[in-house]
Write a protein that holds these residues in place. Structure first.
Motif, short mmCIF file in Angstrom:
data_model
loop_
_atom_site.label_atom_id
_atom_site.label_comp_id
_atom_site.label_asym_id
_atom_site.label_seq_id
_atom_site.Cartn_x
_atom_site.Cartn_y
_atom_site.Cartn_z
N GLN A 554 0.85 -1.18 0.00
CA GLN A 554 0.00 0.00 0.00
C GLN A 554 0.89 1.23 0.00
O GLN A 554 1.67 1.43 0.91
CB GLN A 554 -0.92 0.01 1.22
N ILE A 555 0.74 2.04 -1.03
CA ILE A 555 1.56 3.24 -1.17
C ILE A 555 0.67 4.46 -0.94
O ILE A 555 -0.26 4.72 -1.72
CB ILE A 555 2.21 3.33 -2.57
N ALA A 556 0.94 5.18 0.14
CA ALA A 556 0.16 6.37 0.47
C ALA A 556 0.91 7.60 -0.05
O ALA A 556 2.06 7.85 0.33
CB ALA A 556 -0.05 6.48 1.96
N SER A 557 0.26 8.34 -0.92
CA SER A 557 0.90 9.53 -1.49
C SER A 557 1.09 10.59 -0.41
O SER A 557 0.25 10.76 0.47
CB SER A 557 0.05 10.09 -2.62
N ARG A 558 2.18 11.30 -0.52
CA ARG A 558 2.45 12.40 0.40
C ARG A 558 2.26 13.75 -0.27
O ARG A 558 2.72 14.77 0.24
CB ARG A 558 3.87 12.28 0.96
N ARG A 559 1.58 13.74 -1.39
CA ARG A 559 1.34 15.00 -2.12
C ARG A 559 -0.03 15.54 -1.72
O ARG A 559 -1.06 15.03 -2.16
CB ARG A 559 1.39 14.76 -3.62
N PRO A 560 -0.09 16.59 -0.89
CA PRO A 560 -1.39 17.15 -0.49
C PRO A 560 -1.98 18.00 -1.61
O PRO A 560 -1.25 18.56 -2.44
CB PRO A 560 -1.02 18.00 0.72
N ASP A 561 -3.29 18.09 -1.63
CA ASP A 561 -3.94 18.99 -2.57
C ASP A 561 -3.64 20.42 -2.14
O ASP A 561 -3.70 20.76 -0.96
CB ASP A 561 -5.45 18.75 -2.60
N PRO A 562 -3.31 21.29 -3.08
CA PRO A 562 -2.82 22.63 -2.72
C PRO A 562 -3.93 23.62 -2.42
O PRO A 562 -5.09 23.41 -2.74
CB PRO A 562 -2.04 23.04 -3.98
N GLY A 563 -3.54 24.76 -1.82
CA GLY A 563 -4.41 25.90 -1.66
C GLY A 563 -5.46 25.75 -0.58
O GLY A 563 -5.56 24.73 0.11
#
Length: 788
Positions: A554-563
């Protein structure tokens, strides 16, 4: 408004997994409801009416205060409850089920026949699920001069097929000369919606006579004949409760029909009634997202429906093959799964007894087999380990995903909108290594967005085989049916090496089983999606079950949605509704006092305020509300928006050229589009650049106006601006997944027409996705233990 960080990957399982917080009511229940929270059957709830308030886009940075409607919350008047109607809840809390969507019909059931029709081409290749019988439904003609029981029955069935719409008979435009329709991109003709096969006239006539004798509306004859098949007339007379197989008919209505036919022979202890109500409850549970029900839950629901001997009724249904029973072993929490031969002969393991319909049982078993094959097998060696490592080294945040896919047949990837760059990087890396890699999305709008990330065209129909200029992105429905994508090899398997399924929470057990069965040996499967969104319309919670089972990487992305929007949505995902600064008017709260004001403010926002202050035209702004019915539901909002944005007589089945529409080829799938014209062939639509012709007889049940959608219909798509309408009586429909899904549909701007007061922060903090009863974890664990 609220903000936070990160999404709740836990129980948010997703609308794909299922559930839509849109929930007005779970249609699975006994009486007003047999509802047991979680695995039980739920009761019908009310659809929110709406409340409104004031405010506008010009308010600058805004927030959702704890008071609910911001500073004006205290001034909000009581919700307008006048026109509330019940509907299946949307995936989440509402999330469960039917809602969802297609499932969010006015208080009734989903259009199951459409899903059957769409899957028929795919089921040729599924030997284990080949025994399914599609329930065919024909459009109900208008019933004249009906009253009392007959009128109630006809209205109930109509509610299933669609919302209040003018009859399709208004297609009265003179027939123009037939001309070849313009060819869409890479498609020779417009796609025609497949119509169910009509039953034989003599069968319809026989059913009509039985309906007349039982006091039911004759107009139901085609639909009953389609549902019951050959010999429907004799079968219905012999067992009047078979009427429950028709969508929208409830047990009390079937009881009245049976009394009229059987007289003194009719009684609550009739074996035929017990079997029919058992099957009906299981069907309602499936609409609520369950693939099976625990025996105590089912018998309790039967008792509430007036079945004197519930246990006998279940046994009779099992003996007739109407349902199947299962015993799933229950291991102690934290204990590893054991093979049957590992248990001592005299040791009794706790089990739970489940009862379910055959179609979902076969699909779930097939899915478990396919997943175990992927998990236990070694992927095809496409490229050396050094090649994969080289691709990962230059992939930034996608490196971990690429490394996992290199050595595993099944990988899960979680994250929000910003995380889609990682599956895109994986797809590009795999293709650079020579793999036949494809991505599949839930909707055409999602296909276009992901294609843009890849730098491809993503046009209608997806790339054709051999078309190297287009992005390798298709819709999942198009991939499985063969209308899009790489096609199939000589063995009937998809002609690919890697499949990335986006919007994975929208996978129900049947769609997921088709995917796994269609993959060739040695192929890799990546399921990617946001676990915080509403779950699938259909039964099951595949993505959530797999996340909880931890049977693969399971790969959890660390890229948050911006703004500000990303901050707000990520906060909702972890149960927090905090204030966010919105200097560019990214988030605006519009408090309202009643339903009338809510509708007025919504029209004002879409037509004037958002285009003027934000620069987003009305055609790129989407309205999302809690349900179809009520004073501020989709029907009321669409009527007001049509009057302002595209007024017309609605001479083509209630539609005019230029109308925004939501076309539902099957439950759980909503395709936004516009009306082009109507003629003798039907209603011509343009959906995501693709020409579609909907036959006249199917318009009423599969096409709605689309300026306003439910959250479940909106899953899988995003728009530059979104207006979320929260009526004052929306409390029962709101949940954390519903709010997360609705708010996260906006790219640049979100307006919240807010009359729900404290119900909104309470839903975000306290109402997670409602549990669903599924068998997938229990079916999967022993296979992995045995083979591993």
């Amino acid at each position: 408004m609220a903000a936070g960080a990160g999404t709740d990957a836990g129980d948010a399982g997703a609308q794909g997994a299922d559930a839509e917080g849109d929930a007005a009511a779970r249609a699975a229940g006994a009486g007003s409801g047999a509802g047991q929270e979680g695995s039980g059957v739920e009761v019908d709830g009310g659809e929110s009416a709406a409340s409104g308030a004031e405010g506008g886009v010009g308010d600058g940075a805004s927030q959702l205060s704890e008071a609910g409607g911001g500073e004006s919350a205290a001034q909000d008047s009581p919700a307008d409850h006048d026109d509330t109607t019940s509907q299946p809840s949307e995936a989440g809390d509402g999330e469960s089920a039917t809602q969802d969507s297609a499932a969010e019909d006015d208080g009734t059931t989903s259009q199951l026949s459409e899903a059957e029709a769409e899957l028929v081409a795919q089921r040729i290749e599924r030997e284990r699920i080949a025994r399914r019988k599609a329930e065919k439904k024909a459009r109900v003609e208008a019933g004249a001069k009906l009253s009392g029981k007959a009128a109630d029955l006809l209205a109930a069935v109509r509610a299933v097929e669609s919302g209040a719409k003018p009859a399709a008979t208004v297609f009265s435009e003179p027939e123009p000369p037939r001309r070849p329709t313009p060819e869409p991109v890479r498609r020779p003709q417009p796609v025609a919606a497949e119509a169910p096969v009509a039953p034989a006239p003599e069968t319809v006539e026989a059913v009509r006579r039985v309906l007349t004798d039982g006091g039911a509306p004759e107009a139901l004859a085609p639909q009953v004949a389609a549902a019951l098949g050959e010999g429907a007339g004799d079968g219905l007379r012999a067992d009047p409760w078979r009427l429950l197989r028709v969508g929208g008919v409830r047990p009390e209505q079937a009881d009245g029909f049976a009394r009229a036919l059987l007289g003194a022979e009719c009684g609550p202890d009739d074996e035929r009634r017990g079997r029919a109500v058992t099957v009906w409850l299981l069907e309602q549970a499936a609409l609520a997202g369950h693939t099976a029900l625990e025996m105590p839950t089912l018998t309790a629901a039967l008792a509430q429906r007036g079945v004197p001997d519930a246990d006998t009724a279940v046994q009779n249904a099992l003996a007739e093959g109407d349902a199947l029973a299962f015993q799933d072993a229950l291991d102690e929490p934290g204990a590893p799964a054991r093979r049957d031969d590992e248990a001592a002969e005299d040791e009794e393991r706790p089990v739970r007894v489940l009862v379910g319909l055959e179609r979902y049982a076969l699909a779930e078993e097939s899915l478990a087999d396919g997943l175990a094959r992927l998990i236990n097998s070694v992927p095809k060696q496409d490229g050396s380990a050094e090649d994969w490592e080289g691709a990962a080294a230059g992939a930034g945040s996608a490196a971990e995903l690429i490394r996992a896919v290199a050595s595993h047949g099944l990988v899960l990837h979680t994250g929000g909108e910003a995380s889609l760059t990682e599956p895109a990087a994986l797809l590009q890396a795999a293709r650079s290594l020579g793999l036949r890699a494809w991505a599949a999305t839930h909707s055409p709008l999602g296909r276009g967005r992901f294609s843009a990330l890849l730098g491809g065209s993503g046009g209608p129909g997806g790339p054709a085989p051999g078309d190297s200029g287009a992005a390798p992105v298709v819709t999942l429905a198009g991939l499985l049916s063969g209308a899009e994508g790489p096609g199939r090899d000589a063995d009937g398997a998809l002609d690919l090496d890697l499949l990335v399924v986006l919007d994975a929470p929208q996978l129900d057990v049947e769609a997921a089983a088709l995917v796994t069965e269609s993959l060739p040996d040695g192929a890799r499967l990546v399921l990617a999606g946001d676990p915080a969104v509403l779950w699938s319309v259909g039964p099951g919670r595949v993505f959530a079950d797999l996340l909880a089972a931890r049977v693969c990487p399971q790969i959890a992305s660390r890229r948050p949605d911006p703004g500000p929007l990303g901050e707000l949505v990520s906060g909702v995902g972890v149960g927090e509704l905090n204030q966010v600064a919105a200097p560019g008017k990214e988030v605006v709260i519009v408090p309202v006092r009643d339903a009338g004001e809510a509708v007025h403010r919504t029209v004002q926002l879409v037509a004037d305020s958002v285009p003027r202050a934000i620069g987003v035209p009305a055609e790129e702004t989407q309205v999302i509300t809690t349900g179809h019915g009520g004073a501020a539901g989709t029907r009321a909002l669409n009527a007001a928006l049509k009057e302002r944005l595209n007024p017309g007589p609605g001479r083509f089945g209630g539609f005019d050229p230029g109308d925004r529409i939501a076309y539902s080829p099957a439950p759980g799938r909503t395709v936004p589009g516009r009306v082009v014209k109507a003629d003798a062939e039907g209603l011509h639509l343009s959906c995501a650049g693709e020409a579609v012709v909907v036959p006249k007889e199917r318009v009423e049940q599969s096409v709605r106006h689309g300026w306003a959608l439910t959250a479940h219909q909106a899953v899988g798509a995003r728009w530059p601006a979104v207006v979320v309408v929260l009526p004052g009586d929306a409390a029962k429909a709101l949940s954390r997944p519903w709010v997360y899904t609705a708010f996260s549909r906006a790219d640049r701007h979100l307006s919240v027409v807010h009359g729900a007061e404290q119900a909104l922060p309470r839903a975000v903090a306290e109402v997670p996705a409602k549990p669903r009863t599924t068998r997938l974890p229990a079916l999967l664990a022993p296979q992995l233990t045995t083979t591993g």
